[in-house]
Design a protein around this motif. Structure first.
Motif, short mmCIF file in Angstrom:
data_model
loop_
_atom_site.label_atom_id
_atom_site.label_comp_id
_atom_site.label_asym_id
_atom_site.label_seq_id
_atom_site.Cartn_x
_atom_site.Cartn_y
_atom_site.Cartn_z
N HIS A 205 0.81 -1.22 0.00
CA HIS A 205 0.00 0.00 0.00
C HIS A 205 0.85 1.27 0.00
O HIS A 205 0.32 2.37 -0.18
N GLN A 206 2.16 1.14 0.16
CA GLN A 206 3.04 2.30 0.14
C GLN A 206 3.68 2.55 -1.23
O GLN A 206 4.30 3.59 -1.45
N ALA A 207 3.53 1.60 -2.15
CA ALA A 207 4.27 1.63 -3.41
C ALA A 207 3.96 2.87 -4.24
O ALA A 207 4.87 3.51 -4.79
N VAL A 208 2.68 3.25 -4.34
CA VAL A 208 2.31 4.38 -5.18
C VAL A 208 2.96 5.66 -4.68
O VAL A 208 3.44 6.49 -5.48
N ARG A 209 3.02 5.81 -3.36
CA ARG A 209 3.66 7.01 -2.79
C ARG A 209 5.13 7.08 -3.17
O ARG A 209 5.64 8.15 -3.53
#
Length: 289
Positions: free
Chosen positions: A256-260
């Motif tokens: 869930h942190q990848a896009v950031r």
């Protein structure tokens, strides 16, 4: 030095959210993690502190992040026991990206055609068993199939496993940095044990602000297996030391942190080439435009 472990049963999403929040604070814990009990399937948040934990601050942060009160339990840890090594003793070898990572307890022969690395459990991260490390090894293999970089940097080297992998595969010097002096010492010892002591240069450094890093820039391959927060912060500096066309491998990133992280590096002129998913962890292969 007293070492305490603070634990709370939470849902998977809550545990990861609290880990992210704690690791953005330098004052609360040495490290934080979320894990699933293999027997019961229950998820837990854990934080390790080198001083009596500030339960009031932890509770306040949990209320803010999770929207409710959390009951934490605190258990002292024997500082004389190397719990990392103890928990990893006897683990089976890992095969990833054409690399074979094994401990000195392993007696079986190295399979033909694989690049062998002996990495024992130590007080530093990176024995090859975690999804972030295997993701990086696979990403390294992918990159090396299409280019042969000559100027190499491993940020957050831990045991030195990724730097050693690069040195063995390319026979090219690798600068390996870590904020932890224990990790720097461990990486140096592991490089010597794997016959690449003359190629791996461990350096104690915070982020990318070190003369050795600057003096050897720019790089055409950078590997950083740390955490999403620090990776995002390092994006501008990472871009400055990467040559045009450089491959940048990033890991230690929850799904869930990848896009950031992708967006942070995109703003610095880096484009996503490949994204590897290993359980809840993501490894990114970027290219400097």
């Amino acid at each position: 030095m007293s070492v305490d472990q603070l634990t709370a049963p939470l849902s998977k999403e809550q545990a990861y959210a609290l880990v992210d929040a704690v690791m953005e604070r330098d004052d609360l814990a040495l490290t934080a993690s979320a894990h699933e009990d293999e027997k019961t399937g229950d998820w837990y948040f854990e934080a390790t502190c080198d001083h009596p934990p500030d339960l009031e601050s932890f509770s306040e942060l949990a209320r803010r992040v999770l929207g409710g009160a959390i009951d934490f339990s605190v258990e002292p840890i024997d500082p004389e026991v190397n719990w990392v090594a103890k928990s990893l003793e006897g683990l089976a070898p890992v095969i990833a990206g054409g690399f074979y990572v094994y401990g000195s307890h392993e007696t079986r022969r190295v399979p033909v055609g694989l690049t062998a690395m002996r990495i024992d459990a130590a007080q530093a991260f990176g024995t090859g068993h975690h999804e972030t490390t295997t993701g990086c090894l696979e990403a390294i293999d992918m990159v090396l199939k299409r280019k042969r970089p000559r100027f190499l940097l491993d940020v957050g080297t831990g045991t030195g496993v990724l730097a050693i992998a690069l040195a063995k595969r390319l026979r090219t010097p690798v600068i390996a940095t870590d904020i932890d002096p224990v990790a720097v010492k461990t990486a140096r010892e592991n490089a010597l044990a794997n016959d690449v002591g003359r190629l791996v240069y461990p350096v104690e450094a915070t982020g990318l602000d070190h003369r050795t890093i600057a003096d050897n820039a720019p790089y055409d391959l950078i590997v950083a297996n740390i955490l999403a927060g620090p990776l995002t912060t390092l994006a501008p500096a990472m871009s400055r030391i990467a040559v045009t066309g450089a491959a940048v491998i990033l890991s230690g990133i929850l799904e869930h942190q990848a896009v950031r992280v992708i967006n942070a590096y995109g703003r610095q002129g880096m484009v996503l080439r490949q994204r590897l998913q290993r359980k809840d962890w993501t490894t990114l292969i970027l290219e400097r435009r």
